[in-house]
Each structure stands twice: as C-alpha cells, then as structure tokens.
Motif scaffolding. Structure first.
Motif, short mmCIF file in Angstrom:
data_model
loop_
_atom_site.label_atom_id
_atom_site.label_comp_id
_atom_site.label_asym_id
_atom_site.label_seq_id
_atom_site.Cartn_x
_atom_site.Cartn_y
_atom_site.Cartn_z
N GLN A 48 49.08 -18.84 35.56
CA GLN A 48 48.13 -17.83 36.07
C GLN A 48 47.38 -17.13 34.95
O GLN A 48 46.21 -16.80 35.09
CB GLN A 48 48.87 -16.81 36.93
CG GLN A 48 49.14 -17.35 38.34
CD GLN A 48 49.74 -16.31 39.25
OE1 GLN A 48 50.73 -15.69 38.91
NE2 GLN A 48 49.13 -16.11 40.40
N LYS A 61 44.06 -19.13 32.93
CA LYS A 61 42.87 -19.56 33.68
C LYS A 61 41.69 -19.92 32.77
O LYS A 61 40.88 -20.77 33.12
CB LYS A 61 42.46 -18.46 34.67
CG LYS A 61 43.40 -18.42 35.87
CD LYS A 61 42.98 -17.45 36.93
CE LYS A 61 43.96 -17.52 38.11
NZ LYS A 61 43.87 -16.39 39.02
N ASN A 62 41.62 -19.26 31.61
CA ASN A 62 40.51 -19.56 30.69
C ASN A 62 40.61 -20.98 30.12
O ASN A 62 39.63 -21.52 29.60
CB ASN A 62 40.47 -18.54 29.53
CG ASN A 62 41.76 -18.55 28.73
OD1 ASN A 62 42.85 -18.71 29.28
ND2 ASN A 62 41.65 -18.39 27.42
N GLN A 112 45.55 -23.64 36.78
CA GLN A 112 45.60 -23.00 38.10
C GLN A 112 46.85 -23.44 38.85
O GLN A 112 47.36 -24.54 38.64
CB GLN A 112 44.36 -23.34 38.93
CG GLN A 112 44.22 -24.81 39.28
CD GLN A 112 42.91 -25.17 39.95
OE1 GLN A 112 41.99 -24.38 40.00
NE2 GLN A 112 42.82 -26.38 40.47
N ASP A 145 46.57 -21.27 44.61
CA ASP A 145 45.29 -20.63 44.32
C ASP A 145 44.13 -21.59 44.60
O ASP A 145 43.10 -21.19 45.13
CB ASP A 145 45.23 -20.16 42.85
CG ASP A 145 46.19 -19.00 42.59
OD1 ASP A 145 46.59 -18.35 43.58
OD2 ASP A 145 46.52 -18.76 41.42
N HIS A 146 44.32 -22.87 44.25
CA HIS A 146 43.25 -23.85 44.51
C HIS A 146 43.11 -24.10 46.01
O HIS A 146 42.00 -24.21 46.54
CB HIS A 146 43.51 -25.16 43.77
CG HIS A 146 42.31 -26.06 43.74
ND1 HIS A 146 42.40 -27.42 43.66
CD2 HIS A 146 40.98 -25.78 43.82
CE1 HIS A 146 41.18 -27.95 43.67
NE2 HIS A 146 40.31 -26.97 43.78
#
Length: 373
Positions: A311, A314-315, A319, A323-324
């Motif tokens: 989490q 993310k950069n 993912q 969440d996806h």
C-alpha cells in the motif's frame, strides 16, 4: 462423431471467443464464455462420440498415456486460427475432454492492463518474477506477453519449459527455444537441471510444482538469469509463504534469505467477466521487491506487513488486489458480486460498498445463509 464435427465445434469456439470447450457424455458440447457455461444446441454426446472426438485430435503418444494413466494433456494448432490445450480423462469409465483456447494473437501490456512498471522489470538481467493466480486466471497470457515484449525489444536467448506449450513464439530480436514436458524433456526439474548449460538469458518455468523445480528456479535467478515462474497462489504474501513452505523446516531461513535477494516481483491476478459482456478483464495484485520488502521476507514477517508495504509502494506501481478490484467496480467494468467473489477481504469490501451507497446481492445472501447456519 466425425472429424467434421470437431472442426465445426472448434470453429464455434473461435468465432464466439470462448475460453474452453467441454465434451462429456450425457451433455451437449458446452462452451465457457466470459466465465459462464453455455450449452450448444446440438446432440447429447454418447461414449462413442467422446472416444471418436479423442481419436480425431490426440496424437499417438497422448493416446498411449491415456491408456496407461487414465488422463493425458497436450496442445495442438487449429490451422492459423488458434491453438488448443487439451486435457482428456476417464470418468465413470468413459472419456471426457476439455479444450482450452489459446489465441494466436499475443497481446501487449496495455491490452491486458498490466502495471506499466512491468516493462522496466523485464529488462532486468537477473531475478525471479512470479505470476500467480488460480487456474484460468490468465497467467499464461500474461507470461506470453512478457516473453513477447522481451523478444521484440532485446537480443536474449529465451528458454521456456511448458506442459504443454501454449503460445508459440517466433524468433525476433531474441532466440526462443520452447521445450515441452513429455515431448522434449521428461520433467520441469530435468529441464531446469540442464538449462544452465544452454546459455540462457531468460528462463520461463511453466509451473513450479515441486521442491526441486522451485529450488532450481531460485538458483537460476541467483546465478544471473531472469526467471519467470507461476504458482497457484492468490496474493503476494501468500506466494512467499508457499515458496518457503515447500522446503523442509531446517532450510526455510536460508530460502528466505535467497528469496529476499533473488525475487524481483510478484504479480497475482484474477479474471472477471466485464459488465458489458465484451469479454473478461484482469485484476492484479502487484508487489515489487524493494529493500524494505526484502527485509520483511528475510525476517519472516506476517503477510499483513507485506500488504502494508504494498500500500505504501503505490509510487512504484504496487497495489493490493482488493484496491484494483474496487477501481474496476467504480469505473463500471465489473459488477459488485464478481468483485466480492474474487476479493481477499469480503466483509471489508461489503462494508465499503454499503458506505458508497451500493448493494451487495449474491455474496451478502451467502453470508446471511452462513450466519443462519
């Protein structure tokens, strides 16, 4: 049933874009279309029909294996339309067949929705890249896209070990040698024992099914090769546990150290039918092994720590699966019940749907029934 009929059935599979064709006694031929089973309006199959269909497509060696083992697997090309991966098996003393369609067209990373960072990771000269998920989740398609990308872009020697070969790769910038278990080599483990003498840059292991294969794949990644492999796991953290648990307890600490050094990424995926019924879309959990994650692997930290690290990454394109799935649901691509069926945290996802003003149908009814029981 004659070979004319098998041709007609395969034409239907290709024309409708079905993923599988099921042929079993006392049922008409049945397609799996966008994840659902659909009977064709043709005759109900008899034992003679399935035997005749088997003989029309199975090579001699597969028929021999079927005779001896009660099951066989092989692949074949249907002209230039598609390839099929076939499993033939005995049930109640008669034959049943399942044919999985392997499209001839190799898809780009964009077309299958892979995280953009994958194109950077497959440039790496060494390391282990695992693609995981249940049967039928599109792992073979994802791996074929990665091999095709390398083949298009770089001069590498790529060796694949598959059972059976699914996508065929022509030589482009790279040399691609594809070995089929049972035809070109006796086992995955035997192929991996020999592969380091074949000057490979990239190695694809179709299935990491046993300790020896997993050990060989890690060793190849450590010794300066880019290795792709698959496992039937549903999360990045779960994948690491599965690899480590394959080893005897007294070796597990050492394997964690080796994994933390050689693993570069885990891509876990699920396939879901699209709301507009135009096919399927993939949901991904994606973990890139950063120094922080390597440390968690080494120190045997719980899966929840790895989830938190994903989490916060993310950069780097990381993912979590849930969440996806939520993104796909919010953008109207998948329906709520499909999302709940495939997600990892069903209760949390149901609450999230309620908070957003939505309703959970089938999954909520199942949960109520479980509670009542």
């Amino acid at each position: 049933m004659s070979t004319v009929h098998i041709d007609r059935l395969l034409d239907t599979v290709v024309a409708q874009g079905a993923s599988d064709l099921h042929l079993t006694v006392d049922k008409p031929p049945t397609l799996r279309l966008h994840g659902r089973l659909r009977e064709l309006k043709t005759k109900i199959l008899t034992p003679d029909d399935t035997t005749s269909l088997m003989k029309s497509i199975a090579p001699e060696r597969a028929q021999q294996e079927l005779q001896e083992e009660g099951t066989c697997d092989f692949g074949f090309a249907y002209g230039d339309k598609a390839r099929f991966r076939v499993s033939i098996f005995r049930q109640r003393g008669v034959l049943a067949l399942v044919l999985r369609q392997i499209p001839n067209k190799l898809l780009s990373f964009d077309q299958i929705g892979l995280p953009a960072e994958c194109s950077e990771l497959v440039r790496r000269p060494r390391g282990l890249f695992l693609v995981t998920g249940p049967t039928g989740s599109g792992k073979s398609t994802t791996l074929a896209s990665m091999i095709n990308y390398i083949n298009d872009m770089f001069d590498r020697h790529i060796v694949t070990v598959e059972d059976p070969i699914e996508y065929y790769h022509n030589h482009k910038k790279s040399i691609v040698n594809q070995r089929e278990v049972g035809v070109d080599v006796t086992s995955f483990a035997e192929a991996l024992r020999r592969v380091l003498r074949q000057d490979p840059d990239v190695i694809l292991v179709g299935e990491m099914r046993d300790l020896e294969t997993i050990e060989s794949a890690i060793r190849a990644a450590e010794t300066g090769h880019l290795v792709f492999g698959t496992l039937h796991t549903n999360s990045a953290g779960g994948t690491i546990n599965r690899v480590v648990d394959a080893f005897p307890v007294d070796q597990q600490n050492q394997i964690r150290v080796q994994l933390s050094d050689s693993l570069i990424a885990v891509l876990s995926q699920q396939l879901l039918p699209r709301v507009d019924t135009s096919g399927m879309c993939a949901a991904y959990e994606f973990m890139v092994v950063t120094p922080a994650i390597a440390n968690l692997i080494r120190e045997a930290k719980a899966t929840s720590f790895i989830d938190s690290a994903i989490q916060t990454g993310k950069n780097l394109g990381m993912q979590l699966l849930d969440d996806h799935l939520w993104q796909l649901y919010e953008s109207g691509k998948i329906d709520v019940d499909e999302m709940i069926d495939k997600c990892r945290e069903k209760k949390q996802m149901s609450h999230k749907v309620h908070r957003a003003g939505g309703k959970v149908g089938r999954a909520e009814l199942d949960e109520e029934n479980d509670t009542a029981a």
